[in-house]
Design an enzyme around this catalytic site. Structure first.
Site, short mmCIF file in Angstrom:
data_model
loop_
_atom_site.label_atom_id
_atom_site.label_comp_id
_atom_site.label_asym_id
_atom_site.label_seq_id
_atom_site.Cartn_x
_atom_site.Cartn_y
_atom_site.Cartn_z
N LYS A 1 2.52 -3.24 5.60
CA LYS A 1 2.57 -3.15 4.14
C LYS A 1 4.00 -2.96 3.65
CE LYS A 1 -1.64 -3.79 2.78
NZ LYS A 1 -1.98 -5.15 2.30
N TYR B 1 -0.70 -0.57 9.87
CA TYR B 1 -0.94 -0.95 8.48
C TYR B 1 0.27 -0.60 7.61
CZ TYR B 1 -3.66 -1.06 4.09
OH TYR B 1 -4.14 -1.33 2.83
N SER C 1 0.83 -1.20 0.00
CA SER C 1 0.00 0.00 0.00
C SER C 1 0.87 1.25 0.00
CB SER C 1 -0.89 0.01 1.24
OG SER C 1 -1.53 1.26 1.36
#
Ligand code: NAI
Length: 303
Positions: free
Chosen positions: A170, A166, A153
């Protein structure tokens, strides 16, 4: 230009019960792949679960004339990962393609990021890719063929407020791909990183409504399918895909400086702009190649 065709190929798509994974699984199947549709059917934060999401996508694939089997394991544990791969081998005899796509979101600013929200996100994204890819890699190595996608991401590669868990997970996937591409090279296993952008339940309260509508998952899938194909001979690339835009991101390294003798912190301060300059920066496909290049760094004499 050859047509991208997956006849005879077996694909695992994790988190394929919704969003990007669902569309990827359906398009792989339309082009001939036999697909394991993995999804534990939970909520966006990873809680709950059930078989309905995976079952529905399997039905949609079959109704369209394709072949698919469901799997409901969590990617986040070793036994689950092994069983996902076993599902592919039992049903279709092998694994050619793994799209590590399953994901959850638990956004909080860093001081509110309790351990359970940190751990849950790292577990699904990063540990999940490890748990599924490792047994799949063993089968791919035996067969001398593999295509592995790590769904990363921009939140990791560039940073996004409120997503330390996150973003770390990622970017961890990018590191995993950087190394695995080297270990897979001699077995024709290509490992690439996808950075998607699409309107799904994961982004429904993050993207502006206009972008959410416009950025259909269908715009991402062509890049995923190309990276999954035999035609893709690249490995270790980070490919952005969303809303019709496709591009490559990368980690580049500048030429920098090399000091004659031991530098002081003041020497670093003095030459900071040369140290941080990205003029003529280069991409290095491995630590070994970067180390070789380091030997060419111009030496500056300390004043
Ligand atoms: P989504 O929420 O629509 O789909 C994710 C799927 O993963 C869900 O069906 C969920 O049940 C499944 N899943 C969650 N935990 C699982 C587990 N432990 N085991 C098996 N399945 C599990 O989200 P979306 O947007 O389709 O995301 C797909 C991937 O793309 C995720 O990895 C996400 O982080 C990544 N991504 C998405 C972006 C976007 O703009 N939608 C942007 C950047 C990355």
């Amino acid at each position: 230009m050859s047509k991208i065709d997956f006849t005879g190929r077996v694909a695992i798509v994790t988190g394929a019960g919704a969003g990007l994974g669902r569309n990827c699984a359906m398009e792989l199947a339309k082009r001939g792949a036999k697909v394991v549709v993995n999804d534990l059917g939970g909520a966006r934060d990873g809680t709950g679960g059930g078989s309905a999401a995976a079952d529905l996508v399997v039905k949609e694939i079959k109704d369209a004339g394709g072949e698919a089997v469901p799997n409901y394991d969590s990617v986040a544990d070793v036994a689950g990962g092994e069983n996902i791969v076993k599902t592919a081998i039992d049903a279709f005899g092998k694994v050619d393609i793994v799209v590590n796509n399953a994901g959850i979101l638990r956004d909080k600013t860093f001081l509110k990021m309790e351990p359970e929200n940190w751990d849950a996100v790292i577990a699904v994204h990063l540990r999940g890719a490890y748990c599924v890819t490792r047994p799949a890699f063993a089968n791919m190595r035996e067969n001398g063929y593999g295509r592995i996608i790590m769904t990363s991401s921009s939140s990791g590669v560039f940073g996004n407020f409120g997503q330390t868990n996150y973003g770390a997970a990622k970017m961890g996937l990018a590191g995993l791909a950087n190394v695995l591409k080297l270990e897979g090279a001699k077995y024709n296993i290509k490992v690439n990183v996808l950075l998607p952008g699409a309107g799904t339940r994961m982004t429904e309260d993050i993207m502006p409504p206009e972008a959410f509508e416009r950025m259909k998952v269908e715009y991402v899938t062509p890049a995923t399918l190309y990276l999954c194909s035999e035609q893709c001979q690249d490995s270790g690339l980070y490919i952005n895909a969303g809303g019709g835009n496709f591009s490559r991101s990368n980690i580049m390294t500048g030429l920098g400086v090399k000091f004659e003798g031991m530098p002081t912190p003041e020497d670093i301060q003095k030459h900071w702009s040369a140290i941080t300059s990205l003029e003529n920066a280069k991409y290095f496909p491995s630590t070994a190649e970067w180390s070789m290049e380091n030997q060419k760094t111009p030496v500056i004499k300390k004043s």
